[in-house]
Design a protein around this motif. Structure first.
Motif, PDB file in Angstrom:
ATOM      1  N   SER A   2       0.849  -1.187   0.000  1.00 22.23           N
ATOM      2  CA  SER A   2       0.000   0.000   0.000  1.00 22.23           C
ATOM      3  C   SER A   2       0.892   1.247   0.000  1.00 22.23           C
ATOM      4  O   SER A   2       2.006   1.234   0.505  1.00 22.23           O
ATOM      5  CB  SER A   2      -0.894   0.032   1.250  1.00 22.23           C
ATOM      6  OG  SER A   2      -1.760  -1.071   1.273  1.00 22.23           O
ATOM      7  N   ARG A   3       0.385   2.306  -0.564  1.00 18.45           N
ATOM      8  CA  ARG A   3       1.152   3.561  -0.611  1.00 18.45           C
ATOM      9  C   ARG A   3       1.239   4.175   0.776  1.00 18.45           C
ATOM     10  O   ARG A   3       0.290   4.137   1.542  1.00 18.45           O
ATOM     11  CB  ARG A   3       0.510   4.526  -1.586  1.00 18.45           C
ATOM     12  CG  ARG A   3       0.563   4.005  -2.983  1.00 18.45           C
ATOM     13  CD  ARG A   3      -0.109   4.838  -4.024  1.00 18.45           C
ATOM     14  NE  ARG A   3      -0.696   6.075  -3.589  1.00 18.45           N
ATOM     15  CZ  ARG A   3      -1.091   7.033  -4.403  1.00 18.45           C
ATOM     16  NH1 ARG A   3      -0.965   6.895  -5.690  1.00 18.45           N
ATOM     17  NH2 ARG A   3      -1.640   8.134  -3.945  1.00 18.45           N
ATOM     18  N   ILE A   4       2.386   4.758   1.063  1.00 19.08           N
ATOM     19  CA  ILE A   4       2.639   5.397   2.354  1.00 19.08           C
ATOM     20  C   ILE A   4       3.244   6.772   2.117  1.00 19.08           C
ATOM     21  O   ILE A   4       4.144   6.927   1.306  1.00 19.08           O
ATOM     22  CB  ILE A   4       3.620   4.565   3.207  1.00 19.08           C
ATOM     23  CG1 ILE A   4       3.034   3.194   3.529  1.00 19.08           C
ATOM     24  CG2 ILE A   4       3.991   5.306   4.488  1.00 19.08           C
ATOM     25  CD1 ILE A   4       4.015   2.268   4.208  1.00 19.08           C
ATOM     26  N   VAL A   5       2.740   7.769   2.825  1.00 16.46           N
ATOM     27  CA  VAL A   5       3.356   9.090   2.865  1.00 16.46           C
ATOM     28  C   VAL A   5       3.783   9.297   4.311  1.00 16.46           C
ATOM     29  O   VAL A   5       2.946   9.343   5.209  1.00 16.46           O
ATOM     30  CB  VAL A   5       2.379  10.196   2.416  1.00 16.46           C
ATOM     31  CG1 VAL A   5       3.018  11.560   2.581  1.00 16.46           C
ATOM     32  CG2 VAL A   5       1.923   9.960   0.986  1.00 16.46           C
ATOM     33  N   ALA A   6       5.077   9.373   4.547  1.00 12.27           N
ATOM     34  CA  ALA A   6       5.602   9.485   5.904  1.00 12.27           C
ATOM     35  C   ALA A   6       5.799  10.954   6.279  1.00 12.27           C
ATOM     36  O   ALA A   6       6.254  11.753   5.470  1.00 12.27           O
ATOM     37  CB  ALA A   6       6.917   8.733   6.005  1.00 12.27           C
ATOM     38  N   HIS A   7       5.464  11.280   7.521  1.00 12.38           N
ATOM     39  CA  HIS A   7       5.651  12.631   8.054  1.00 12.38           C
ATOM     40  C   HIS A   7       6.454  12.553   9.354  1.00 12.38           C
ATOM     41  O   HIS A   7       6.720  11.473   9.857  1.00 12.38           O
ATOM     42  CB  HIS A   7       4.295  13.294   8.319  1.00 12.38           C
ATOM     43  CG  HIS A   7       3.506  13.521   7.074  1.00 12.38           C
ATOM     44  ND1 HIS A   7       3.721  14.592   6.237  1.00 12.38           N
ATOM     45  CD2 HIS A   7       2.517  12.797   6.505  1.00 12.38           C
ATOM     46  CE1 HIS A   7       2.890  14.529   5.217  1.00 12.38           C
ATOM     47  NE2 HIS A   7       2.147  13.440   5.356  1.00 12.38           N
ATOM     48  N   GLU A   8       6.778  13.678   9.903  1.00 11.82           N
ATOM     49  CA  GLU A   8       7.546  13.831  11.134  1.00 11.82           C
ATOM     50  C   GLU A   8       8.825  12.999  11.097  1.00 11.82           C
ATOM     51  O   GLU A   8       9.794  13.426  10.512  1.00 11.82           O
ATOM     52  CB  GLU A   8       6.706  13.524  12.379  1.00 11.82           C
ATOM     53  CG  GLU A   8       5.787  14.672  12.766  1.00 11.82           C
ATOM     54  CD  GLU A   8       4.590  14.837  11.826  1.00 11.82           C
ATOM     55  OE1 GLU A   8       4.031  13.818  11.381  1.00 11.82           O
ATOM     56  OE2 GLU A   8       4.226  15.979  11.531  1.00 11.82           O
ATOM     57  N   ALA A   9       8.846  11.815  11.673  1.00  6.53           N
ATOM     58  CA  ALA A   9      10.075  11.021  11.715  1.00  6.53           C
ATOM     59  C   ALA A   9      10.491  10.533  10.325  1.00  6.53           C
ATOM     60  O   ALA A   9      11.633  10.140  10.121  1.00  6.53           O
ATOM     61  CB  ALA A   9       9.917   9.834  12.656  1.00  6.53           C
ATOM     62  N   GLY A  10       9.551  10.549   9.380  1.00  8.06           N
ATOM     63  CA  GLY A  10       9.884  10.201   8.008  1.00  8.06           C
ATOM     64  C   GLY A  10      10.135   8.728   7.762  1.00  8.06           C
ATOM     65  O   GLY A  10      10.815   8.361   6.819  1.00  8.06           O
ATOM     66  N   ILE A  11       9.608   7.862   8.604  1.00  6.03           N
ATOM     67  CA  ILE A  11       9.831   6.424   8.471  1.00  6.03           C
ATOM     68  C   ILE A  11       8.675   5.832   7.662  1.00  6.03           C
ATOM     69  O   ILE A  11       7.534   5.807   8.107  1.00  6.03           O
ATOM     70  CB  ILE A  11       9.926   5.749   9.850  1.00  6.03           C
ATOM     71  CG1 ILE A  11      11.074   6.381  10.636  1.00  6.03           C
ATOM     72  CG2 ILE A  11      10.108   4.248   9.704  1.00  6.03           C
ATOM     73  CD1 ILE A  11      11.108   5.992  12.096  1.00  6.03           C
ATOM     74  N   ALA A  12       8.978   5.367   6.480  1.00  6.75           N
ATOM     75  CA  ALA A  12       7.942   4.823   5.587  1.00  6.75           C
ATOM     76  C   ALA A  12       8.026   3.302   5.549  1.00  6.75           C
ATOM     77  O   ALA A  12       8.109   2.693   4.491  1.00  6.75           O
ATOM     78  CB  ALA A  12       8.094   5.414   4.191  1.00  6.75           C
ATOM     79  N   ASP A  13       8.027   2.675   6.718  1.00 11.00           N
ATOM     80  CA  ASP A  13       8.056   1.216   6.786  1.00 11.00           C
ATOM     81  C   ASP A  13       6.756   0.633   6.248  1.00 11.00           C
ATOM     82  O   ASP A  13       5.718   1.300   6.225  1.00 11.00           O
ATOM     83  CB  ASP A  13       8.254   0.750   8.228  1.00 11.00           C
ATOM     84  CG  ASP A  13       9.631   1.065   8.768  1.00 11.00           C
ATOM     85  OD1 ASP A  13      10.550   1.258   7.959  1.00 11.00           O
ATOM     86  OD2 ASP A  13       9.779   1.112   9.999  1.00 11.00           O
ATOM     87  N   ARG A  14       6.834  -0.617   5.850  1.00 15.61           N
ATOM     88  CA  ARG A  14       5.648  -1.329   5.364  1.00 15.61           C
ATOM     89  C   ARG A  14       4.691  -1.546   6.528  1.00 15.61           C
ATOM     90  O   ARG A  14       5.107  -1.906   7.625  1.00 15.61           O
ATOM     91  CB  ARG A  14       6.064  -2.661   4.778  1.00 15.61           C
ATOM     92  CG  ARG A  14       6.954  -2.501   3.562  1.00 15.61           C
ATOM     93  CD  ARG A  14       7.690  -3.828   3.302  1.00 15.61           C
ATOM     94  NE  ARG A  14       8.541  -3.730   2.156  1.00 15.61           N
ATOM     95  CZ  ARG A  14       9.836  -3.430   2.212  1.00 15.61           C
ATOM     96  NH1 ARG A  14      10.408  -3.176   3.368  1.00 15.61           N
ATOM     97  NH2 ARG A  14      10.557  -3.368   1.118  1.00 15.61           N
TER      98      ARG A  14
END
Length: 98
Positions: free
Chosen positions: A43-55
């Motif tokens: 699935s698509r992920i947009v990471a914010h703050e810590a910027g961790i775009a783990d599955r």
């Protein structure tokens, strides 16, 4: 009754094929317990703050107790035994709001 959610975060999956046995068993265990997959690996992920775009995998159950019972079921224990050696994930069961 508040819904229950399984939230799993996978920092790294080096060899996705090693998860095939787990995925098959876990999928059947979740379906048998009435769970519904809302988001899954890929699935698509947009990471914010810590910027961790783990599955992330997000599964919904009609109740929190149902989510806990599904995790503790014999069917899901069998799936857990199929996870590859050294596999890493962050798994939580969360109660929904109202």
């Amino acid at each position: 009754m508040s819904k229950g959610y399984w939230v799993s975060v996978y920092p790294a999956i080096d060899d996705p094929e090693t998860l095939d046995a787990y995925n098959g068993l876990a999928g059947r265990a979740v379906a048998a317990a009435g769970g519904r997959v809302l988001a899954s690996i890929g699935s698509r992920i947009v990471a914010h703050e810590a910027g961790i775009a783990d599955r992330v995998v997000l599964i919904e159950f009609d109740g929190f107790e149902q989510a806990v019972a599904a995790y503790e079921s014999a069917a899901y224990r069998e799936a857990l035994a199929a996870l590859p050696e050294g596999f890493e994930r962050d798994f939580r069961i969360v109660e929904g709001l109202g």
